[in-house]
Design a protein around this motif. Structure first.
Motif, PDB file in Angstrom:
ATOM      1  N   VAL A 149       8.313   3.641  12.714  1.00 39.87           N
ATOM      2  CA  VAL A 149       8.762   4.468  11.592  1.00 39.87           C
ATOM      3  C   VAL A 149       7.600   4.756  10.651  1.00 39.87           C
ATOM      4  N   LEU A 150       6.774   3.747  10.376  1.00 38.33           N
ATOM      5  CA  LEU A 150       5.614   3.972   9.516  1.00 38.33           C
ATOM      6  C   LEU A 150       4.695   5.036  10.115  1.00 38.33           C
ATOM      7  N   ARG A 151       4.522   5.004  11.416  1.00 34.87           N
ATOM      8  CA  ARG A 151       3.689   6.032  12.051  1.00 34.87           C
ATOM      9  C   ARG A 151       4.318   7.408  11.895  1.00 34.87           C
ATOM     10  N   ALA A 152       5.631   7.496  12.081  1.00 28.92           N
ATOM     11  CA  ALA A 152       6.303   8.793  11.939  1.00 28.92           C
ATOM     12  C   ALA A 152       6.237   9.306  10.502  1.00 28.92           C
ATOM     13  N   LEU A 153       6.267   8.382   9.536  1.00 29.16           N
ATOM     14  CA  LEU A 153       6.163   8.764   8.123  1.00 29.16           C
ATOM     15  C   LEU A 153       4.729   9.040   7.697  1.00 29.16           C
ATOM     16  N   ARG A 154       3.783   8.631   8.548  1.00 27.00           N
ATOM     17  CA  ARG A 154       2.351   8.693   8.229  1.00 27.00           C
ATOM     18  C   ARG A 154       2.021   7.764   7.059  1.00 27.00           C
ATOM     19  N   TRP A 155       2.699   6.607   7.042  1.00 28.35           N
ATOM     20  CA  TRP A 155       2.466   5.555   6.069  1.00 28.35           C
ATOM     21  C   TRP A 155       1.818   4.365   6.762  1.00 28.35           C
ATOM     22  N   SER A 156       1.345   3.410   5.940  1.00 30.37           N
ATOM     23  CA  SER A 156       0.850   2.141   6.448  1.00 30.37           C
ATOM     24  C   SER A 156       1.568   1.010   5.736  1.00 30.37           C
ATOM     25  N   ARG A 157       1.381  -0.205   6.235  1.00 29.17           N
ATOM     26  CA  ARG A 157       1.972  -1.380   5.585  1.00 29.17           C
ATOM     27  C   ARG A 157       1.500  -1.500   4.134  1.00 29.17           C
ATOM     28  N   ASP A 158       0.287  -1.059   3.859  1.00 32.32           N
ATOM     29  CA  ASP A 158      -0.245  -1.153   2.502  1.00 32.32           C
ATOM     30  C   ASP A 158       0.526  -0.282   1.515  1.00 32.32           C
ATOM     31  N   ASP A 159       1.267   0.706   2.015  1.00 30.65           N
ATOM     32  CA  ASP A 159       2.053   1.574   1.138  1.00 30.65           C
ATOM     33  C   ASP A 159       3.342   0.908   0.667  1.00 30.65           C
ATOM     34  N   LEU A 160       3.754  -0.181   1.317  1.00 34.28           N
ATOM     35  CA  LEU A 160       5.055  -0.775   1.041  1.00 34.28           C
ATOM     36  C   LEU A 160       5.002  -1.742  -0.135  1.00 34.28           C
ATOM     37  N   ASP A 161       6.156  -1.932  -0.759  1.00 38.44           N
ATOM     38  CA  ASP A 161       6.325  -2.864  -1.868  1.00 38.44           C
ATOM     39  C   ASP A 161       6.593  -4.251  -1.285  1.00 38.44           C
ATOM     40  N   ALA A 162       5.675  -5.171  -1.492  1.00 34.58           N
ATOM     41  CA  ALA A 162       5.784  -6.501  -0.893  1.00 34.58           C
ATOM     42  C   ALA A 162       6.982  -7.283  -1.419  1.00 34.58           C
TER      43      ALA A 162
END
Length: 300
Positions: A149-162
Motif C-alpha cells: 500500500v505504501l508503494r501504491a501511495l508513493r509513501w515510505s515508512r518515514d511518512d507515518l505517525d509512529a
C-alpha cells in the motif's frame, strides 16, 4: 470490497432516486449519495445498473419497509459492486426518511447487521442523523499488507505517525488505517489507482483510511479515503471508515472516557465534510453523526 463484483450491463429501470450530500450542511460539500426509497421490486442487476447511472460512490436502496415500526431493509451499491455497509448513504437515507415521515429513531437491517439511526432537527435547519455501528474492532496490520500500500501511495515508512500504528479496522466492513505524520503529505495524495485497487480487492478492504492527527493533545483528525474498488478515486466523507476508526482508537487504548472526535474529510478535494464520532470505553459500538442536504437531479 467484501461483496461479489457484479456486471452493470443490465438496463437501469425508471425509478425516482433522491440525491443527498451527507456530512455537510452545504450542497457544495460532503459526499453525494443516491437514495431509492421504493426499491422493493428491483433485482441485484437493476440496482447495480441504477447505481452506475447515478454515478456516486454509493446508492442506498430500501428493499423492504415497515413505516409503522420505522424499520427498513437497506442495500448499498457502488457503480461496480454491492457494498456491505456504507455510512454516508445510511445518513442520507435516514435524512430522506425523516423528511418524509418525521424525525425520530429508525432501524435499518443491512448486510452488515442491524443499524440504529436517530434523527433530529432544529427548526428549519438540516436534519442531523446519528448511526450506531455494529461492534467495531481492529488489529495490527501485517508488514506484507502495509508495504504494498505504501508503494501504491508513493509513501515510505518515514511518512507515518509512529504513535498511531497501521491497523486493519472493522466497523461494518474493513478499512486499512494509515496515520501520516505530516499534513502536507496527506494533502498531496497522488496514488497508483490500479495498484491500490488490486491490493484492496485481494484483502477485501472497502477503503484505505488515511488520517493526520491535528494536534498531539487532542483526538481531531483530517482524513482522506481512496476507494478504487468502488470505481471512485476518493470518498469526500466515509461514515463506515469513521466507525471503524473509532474501533481502532479504542483498541489502541486512547478512549478512557466518553468522548467525541471530529474528522474533517474531503477538504483536499474541494468537498469539505465533517464527521463527529462518539466513543465510549465500555461500548464497542461507534456512533457517527452528520447532516445531509438534498441535491438537484442533474437530469432534470
Amino acid at each position: 470490497m467484501t461483496s461479489t463484483q457484479q456486471s452493470s450491463t443490465a438496463s437501469a429501470p425508471a425509478l425516482d432516486v433522491l440525491r443527498y450530500s451527507a456530512f455537510t450542511a452545504d450542497p457544495a460539500g460532503g459526499n453525494p449519495a443516491g437514495v431509492a426509497l421504493d426499491a422493493e421490486d428491483l433485482d441485484d442487476a437493476q440496482m447495480l445498473a441504477i447505481a452506475a447511472r447515478v454515478g456516486y460512490s454509493e446508492t442506498a436502496f430500501v428493499t423492504a419497509s415497515d413505516p409503522v415500526a420505522r424499520r427498513y431493509r437497506l442495500r448499498y451499491f457502488s457503480p461496480r459492486a454491492e457494498v456491505v455497509f456504507c455510512g454516508h448513504a445510511t445518513i442520507a437515507t435516514a435524512v430522506a426518511l425523516a423528511s418524509r415521515t418525521g424525525t425520530g429513531e429508525l432501524l435499518f437491517d443491512t448486510p452488515a447487521g442491524e443499524i440504529r439511526v436517530g434523527t433530529t432537527a432544529d427548526g428549519d435547519g438540516p436534519v442531523r442523523a446519528t448511526l450506531t455501528s455494529v461492534p467495531a474492532h481492529s488489529r495490527p496490520a501485517e508488514d506484507t499488507e502495509v508495504e504494498p500500500v505504501l508503494r501504491a501511495l508513493r509513501w515510505s515508512r518515514d511518512d507515518l505517525d509512529a504513535d498511531l500504528p497501521p491497523h486493519v479496522a472493522f466497523g461494518g466492513n474493513e478499512h486499512l488505517v494509515l496515520a501520516v505524520a505530516g499534513r502536507a503529505r496527506l494533502a498531496a495524495l497522488d496514488y497508483d489507482f490500479d495498484a491500490l485497487h488490486e491490493i484492496m480487492r485481494r484483502h477485501g478492504w472497502t477503503t484505505v483510511h488515511l488520517v493526520h492527527r491535528a494536534a498531539p493533545d487532542r483526538l481531531d483528525f483530517h482524513a482522506r479515503d481512496p476507494f478504487p474498488v468502488g470505481g471512485v478515486v476518493e470518498d469526500p466523507a466515509t461514515g463506515a471508515a469513521a466507525a471503524a476508526f473509532g474501533g481502532y482508537l479504542r483498541t489502541l487504548g486512547l478512549v478512557t472516557e466518553p468522548l467525541r472526535i471530529h474528522i474533517r474529510q474531503g477538504e483536499d478535494m474541494g468537498r469539505p465534510s465533517d464527521l463527529f464520532v462518539d466513543l465510549h470505553p465500555d461500548d464497542a459500538r461507534i456512533r457517527v453523526t452528520g447532516q445531509a442536504v438534498p441535491l438537484p437531479d442533474p437530469g432534470k
